[in-house]
Scaffold this motif. Structure first.
Motif, PDB file in Angstrom:
ATOM      1  N   ASP A  33      48.962 -29.445  -6.462  1.00 58.16           N
ATOM      2  CA  ASP A  33      47.634 -28.884  -6.182  1.00 58.16           C
ATOM      3  C   ASP A  33      47.302 -29.034  -4.701  1.00 58.16           C
ATOM      4  OD1 ASP A  33      47.206 -28.380  -8.945  1.00 58.16           O
ATOM      5  OD2 ASP A  33      46.365 -30.385  -9.225  1.00 58.16           O
ATOM      6  N   LEU A  37      46.761 -26.048  -1.948  1.00 57.80           N
ATOM      7  CA  LEU A  37      45.482 -25.902  -1.249  1.00 57.80           C
ATOM      8  C   LEU A  37      45.632 -25.886   0.275  1.00 57.80           C
ATOM      9  CD1 LEU A  37      43.193 -28.213  -3.396  1.00 57.80           C
ATOM     10  CD2 LEU A  37      42.850 -25.759  -2.986  1.00 57.80           C
ATOM     11  N   LEU A  40      45.516 -22.488   1.920  1.00 58.41           N
ATOM     12  CA  LEU A  40      44.210 -21.875   1.653  1.00 58.41           C
ATOM     13  C   LEU A  40      43.137 -22.474   2.550  1.00 58.41           C
ATOM     14  CD1 LEU A  40      44.218 -21.702  -2.260  1.00 58.41           C
ATOM     15  CD2 LEU A  40      44.368 -19.782  -0.653  1.00 58.41           C
ATOM     16  N   THR A  44      42.338 -19.503   4.876  1.00 61.65           N
ATOM     17  CA  THR A  44      41.341 -18.723   4.129  1.00 61.65           C
ATOM     18  C   THR A  44      39.957 -19.346   4.224  1.00 61.65           C
ATOM     19  OG1 THR A  44      43.054 -18.014   2.582  1.00 61.65           O
ATOM     20  CG2 THR A  44      40.763 -17.742   1.875  1.00 61.65           C
ATOM     21  N   TYR A  45      39.837 -20.629   3.922  1.00 68.19           N
ATOM     22  CA  TYR A  45      38.513 -21.238   3.822  1.00 68.19           C
ATOM     23  C   TYR A  45      37.909 -21.598   5.177  1.00 68.19           C
ATOM     24  CZ  TYR A  45      39.833 -21.546  -1.077  1.00 68.19           C
ATOM     25  OH  TYR A  45      40.238 -21.247  -2.345  1.00 68.19           O
ATOM     26  N   ASP A 131      37.583 -25.151 -11.176  1.00 67.31           N
ATOM     27  CA  ASP A 131      37.227 -25.145  -9.755  1.00 67.31           C
ATOM     28  C   ASP A 131      37.355 -23.734  -9.189  1.00 67.31           C
ATOM     29  OD1 ASP A 131      39.942 -24.686  -9.258  1.00 67.31           O
ATOM     30  OD2 ASP A 131      40.303 -26.683  -8.426  1.00 67.31           O
ATOM     31  N   GLN A 133      39.610 -22.310  -7.613  1.00 68.71           N
ATOM     32  CA  GLN A 133      40.930 -21.698  -7.769  1.00 68.71           C
ATOM     33  C   GLN A 133      41.266 -21.447  -9.235  1.00 68.71           C
ATOM     34  OE1 GLN A 133      40.537 -24.552  -5.638  1.00 68.71           O
ATOM     35  NE2 GLN A 133      40.088 -22.938  -4.165  1.00 68.71           N
ATOM     36  N   MET A 135      41.417 -23.743 -11.508  1.00 71.22           N
ATOM     37  CA  MET A 135      42.131 -24.895 -12.055  1.00 71.22           C
ATOM     38  C   MET A 135      41.182 -25.720 -12.933  1.00 71.22           C
ATOM     39  SD  MET A 135      45.172 -24.512 -10.900  1.00 71.22           S
ATOM     40  CE  MET A 135      45.949 -26.094 -11.138  1.00 71.22           C
TER      41      MET A 135
END
Length: 147
Positions: A33, A37, A40, A44-45, A131, A133, A135
């Protein structure tokens, strides 16, 4: 402690602070995980957020940061070695008082974070089973009381 706006040049260091923080506080995450992440967070974030850095005065190293979008705190992370020194509180107060942030999501399993946000005036207003994503890590939706 100095607060300043972060820029893309800071992102690699922010990723290290993020990873240090989640390894200390998100023991429910699996290694895969965290690895999923990382890109991302970096690509992305972070670029979609207004970043505020907390830097130590004496060496200017980044020890924590927030990422805010509109009225939402999307990220608040403090380097694991710097926890308990008031950095998170300063970042939270800056986000709420100076940026007008009054909402956030927090992992339900992160009991220390939930306690921290409640201590600073946030209350739970909802819950999601997954969450951001998709998950199976439930989120609590929190809002600053009185807003």
């Amino acid at each position: 402690m100095n607060m300043e706006v972060g820029t893309p040049i800071d992102y690699p260091i922010l990723l290290k602070v993020w990873e240090s923080s989640i390894r200390a506080t998100h023991d429910f995450l699996e290694e895969q995980d965290i690895q999923a992440l990382r890109p991302l967070i970096l690509h992305t974030y972070l670029p979609g957020l207004t970043i505020t850095l907390a830097r130590r005065s004496y060496d200017h190293s980044i020890v924590g940061f927030t990422g805010v979008s509109k009225n939402r705190i999307e990220m608040l992370f403090v380097d694991a070695d710097q926890r308990g020194k008031g950095i998170g509180k300063r970042l939270l107060l800056q986000a709420t008082h100076e940026q007008g942030a009054d909402e956030l999501d927090v992992n339900e399993q992160n009991l220390l974070a939930i306690t921290f946000y409640k201590k600073h005036g946030f209350e739970t207003v909802g819950r999601s089973e997954v969450d951001g994503q998709g998950m199976p890590y439930p989120l609590l939706h929190m809002k600053l009381r009185g807003t």
